[in-house]
Design an enzyme around this catalytic site. Sequence first.
Site, PDB file in Angstrom:
ATOM      1  N   GLN A   1      -4.685  -5.620   6.574  1.00  0.00           N
ATOM      2  CA  GLN A   1      -5.694  -6.478   5.944  1.00  0.00           C
ATOM      3  C   GLN A   1      -5.689  -7.874   6.554  1.00  0.00           C
ATOM      4  O   GLN A   1      -6.412  -8.752   6.087  1.00  0.00           O
ATOM      5  CB  GLN A   1      -5.432  -6.587   4.432  1.00  0.00           C
ATOM      6  CG  GLN A   1      -5.516  -5.271   3.679  1.00  0.00           C
ATOM      7  CD  GLN A   1      -6.942  -4.749   3.569  1.00  0.00           C
ATOM      8  OE1 GLN A   1      -7.915  -5.476   3.771  1.00  0.00           O
ATOM      9  NE2 GLN A   1      -7.087  -3.475   3.247  1.00  0.00           N
TER      10      GLN A   1
ATOM     11  N   LYS B   1     -10.923  -1.140   9.937  1.00  0.00           N
ATOM     12  CA  LYS B   1     -11.159  -2.281   9.039  1.00  0.00           C
ATOM     13  C   LYS B   1     -11.594  -3.516   9.817  1.00  0.00           C
ATOM     14  O   LYS B   1     -11.942  -4.534   9.229  1.00  0.00           O
ATOM     15  CB  LYS B   1      -9.888  -2.596   8.239  1.00  0.00           C
ATOM     16  CG  LYS B   1      -9.485  -1.505   7.245  1.00  0.00           C
ATOM     17  CD  LYS B   1      -8.280  -1.935   6.433  1.00  0.00           C
ATOM     18  CE  LYS B   1      -7.539  -0.772   5.796  1.00  0.00           C
ATOM     19  NZ  LYS B   1      -8.284  -0.100   4.746  1.00  0.00           N
TER      20      LYS B   1
ATOM     21  N   ASP C   1       2.999  -4.984   7.934  1.00  0.00           N
ATOM     22  CA  ASP C   1       1.751  -4.229   7.804  1.00  0.00           C
ATOM     23  C   ASP C   1       0.608  -5.253   7.793  1.00  0.00           C
ATOM     24  O   ASP C   1       0.393  -5.952   6.813  1.00  0.00           O
ATOM     25  CB  ASP C   1       1.776  -3.422   6.497  1.00  0.00           C
ATOM     26  CG  ASP C   1       0.446  -2.741   6.213  1.00  0.00           C
ATOM     27  OD1 ASP C   1      -0.475  -2.830   7.057  1.00  0.00           O
ATOM     28  OD2 ASP C   1       0.316  -2.129   5.137  1.00  0.00           O
TER      29      ASP C   1
ATOM     30  N   HIS D   1       0.876  -1.175   0.000  1.00  0.00           N
ATOM     31  CA  HIS D   1       0.000   0.000   0.000  1.00  0.00           C
ATOM     32  C   HIS D   1       0.915   1.227   0.000  1.00  0.00           C
ATOM     33  O   HIS D   1       2.032   1.166   0.528  1.00  0.00           O
ATOM     34  CB  HIS D   1      -0.846  -0.046   1.273  1.00  0.00           C
ATOM     35  CG  HIS D   1      -1.942   0.966   1.359  1.00  0.00           C
ATOM     36  ND1 HIS D   1      -1.719   2.276   1.669  1.00  0.00           N
ATOM     37  CD2 HIS D   1      -3.278   0.843   1.187  1.00  0.00           C
ATOM     38  CE1 HIS D   1      -2.880   2.928   1.690  1.00  0.00           C
ATOM     39  NE2 HIS D   1      -3.847   2.076   1.392  1.00  0.00           N
TER      40      HIS D   1
ATOM     41  N   CYS E   1      -4.618   2.582  -3.756  1.00  0.00           N
ATOM     42  CA  CYS E   1      -3.396   3.033  -3.085  1.00  0.00           C
ATOM     43  C   CYS E   1      -2.274   2.017  -3.244  1.00  0.00           C
ATOM     44  O   CYS E   1      -1.447   1.852  -2.340  1.00  0.00           O
ATOM     45  CB  CYS E   1      -3.633   3.331  -1.600  1.00  0.00           C
ATOM     46  SG  CYS E   1      -4.782   4.664  -1.339  1.00  0.00           S
TER      47      CYS E   1
END
Lengths: 149, 422
Positions: free
Chosen positions: B217, B240, B214, B137, B380
Site C-alpha cells: 500500500q 495496485k 510489506d 494483511h 483481509c
Amino acid sequence: MYQDVILDHYKHPHGRGLRDGQAEVHHVNPTCGDEITLRVRLDGTVIADVSYEGQGCSISQASASVLNDLLVGKDIAQAQQIQETFLELMQSRGRIEPDEEMEEVLEDAVVFAGVSKYPARVKCALLSWMAWKDATAKALSSTTPEETA
Amino acid sequence: MTTDGRVLPGLLDTEAIRKDFPVLDRLVHDGRKLVYLDNAATSQKPRQVLDTLNSYYERSNANVHRGVHVLAEEATALYEGARDKVAAFINAPSRDEVIFTKNASESLNLVANMLGWADEPYRVDRETEIVITEMEHHSNIVPWQLLSQRTGATLKWFGLTDDGRLDLSDIEQVITEKTKIVSFVLVSNILGTVNPVEAIVRRAQDVGALVLIDASQAAPHMVLDVQALGADFVAFTGHKMVGPTGIGVLWGRQELLEDLPPFLGGGEMIETVSMHSSTYAPAPHKFEAGTPPIAQAIGLGAAVDYLSAIGMDKIAAHEHALTEYALDRLLQVPDLRIIGPTTAQDRAAAISFVLGDIHPHDVGQVLDEQGIAVRVGHHCARPVCLRYGIPATTRASFYLYSTPAEVDALVEGLEQVRNFFG
C-alpha cells in the site's frame, strides 16, 4: 433489492434470541464476517423452534427472521422442501421470477428473489438457511428414533 | 475546488490524468457516473499500460532467456528492461536485487520459505522468534504462522493503540536477541496508518534480525526508496500501482539473495542440472522458476514509467490533500466512526469507517446503487476488526485520479445510506 419486507424483518426480527434446542450450530461467512448461532428444537417430526443470535448485514439478519416465520411449526419434510425451494431461488442469479406456486411455498421469502442477482450477497441470504439445515441434521441424528417417531 | 469553496493545496490535474483511464468514464446502474474508491484493493489502468500489454502480445510475444530468434530477444529485452525500471523506481543498488513474483503474497511467502530452509545464521527454528504486527494483511500473518508451525519458532507481534497506530512501547520485549525476522506493513491497508520504519529497523538491526517490509500500500502512493528504508527485503504488488495483475516484486539485499536457498525449483532458476543434483543461477533468476509473468512484468514497467512521469512526490501530495479533506468531511457525518488515525499525519489515503450500527455490506450496497465503489468487509485484516470490536468496516481509498468531488459524492451517498436504514 432492499424490499420493505426485508427492511421490516431487519429492524424488527422475529424469533431472535437463543432458546432451548437439541442442536446448535455456528456458521460464518468468511468473506464478510456475518455470523449466526442457531438452535433447532424438534417435537417429533415437527420443528418446534428455531432460535438464533447473530450479527451481519440486513440481508442475513432479515433472512433469519423470515426463516423463523416460515419453518417453525412445520413438519421437517415440508420445511426441507421450503429450504430447497429457497436455495433454488437464491442460486438462480436472478433468472427465476417467482410464480404463484413458488410464492405459496416461500411466502415472505420470495422478496429475496432480487438478492439472487448479486452474487456477493447470496451467501448472506443463505447463511441462516444453511445453518438451519445443518442444525436440523444434527438434531435428527442426536435424537433417538423413538423420540422422533 | 470543493463544494464548500475550499481550494486544496497540491492537487494534481485530475482532469488530464482521468483521460488516461478509460474505465473512469464508465457509467454504471442506469447511467450513474462511476466513483471508484476501491483503490487499495486494486487500481485502474491507464491507456499507456494497456497499450504496452497489447503491443507486447501483438508484436513481440515469445518466451524469455532462451530462444535465439528476434521475438525471443525482444521479449527478453522488454522483460529485463522492466526489471531495470522497477529497480530505478525503488532506488535499488542493483537490478539483480529485483525478483519478479506473481504478487506481494508470493513475495512474502518466498521470504518465509527461504528462512525456513536457510542455514545459520538465518535459520528460523524452535529456538528463535518471528515478529509481525496486529495490523498486517493476512498475507503477512499466515506465512509466518505456517513457518512457526513447521519450525517450532515462536510468533510474536506488536499490538495496536486505540487510535490505530502500532504500540511500540514494549519494542525491547517484542524484538529480542532471539528474533530472526521482523516483518511489518509500511502502510496499513485497513487503517491507512503509515508506520515508523526507522524505530523498528534500528531495534531489529541491534539484535541482528532481518527486516521484511510489506510495501503493497506504499509503493503506489509515495516515494519508495529501499536504501532509505534500511530493510533487508521489501515486497509489493503491481496491480495496485496502475500495473496489471499477476506481477509482484520482492526486493532483497544482494548478499542475502546469494546466501539464501531457492524456494521453487524449475526452469530458469538453474545453472546446471544432472540427475543427481543441480546448481543454481545467480539472483534474481534463482528465485524465478518457470516461465515468468512476462507481459505482466512489462506492463509493470509501463506503470512505473507512468507514475514516475507524474512524480511520486506529487502523487503523495495529492493524496495527502484529499485525505485531509475526506477525513474532515467524513468526521462530520453523524454516527460515523473512523477506524484508524483521524488526522492525515502519517496516514495514507485508505479510510475505514463504521456508520452507526448499519452493517458495512449494507453501506456498500446502497453506495453501489449510486455508482460509488467502496470495499466492505474485514479487508483481509481480521485481527484489526477483532482489536476494535467490529465485524467489518467500509473502506474508501483514493488514488492519483481521485477528486474532491468524489469525496463529496461519498459523503452525500452516506447521507442516503443513513436515510435508508435510519
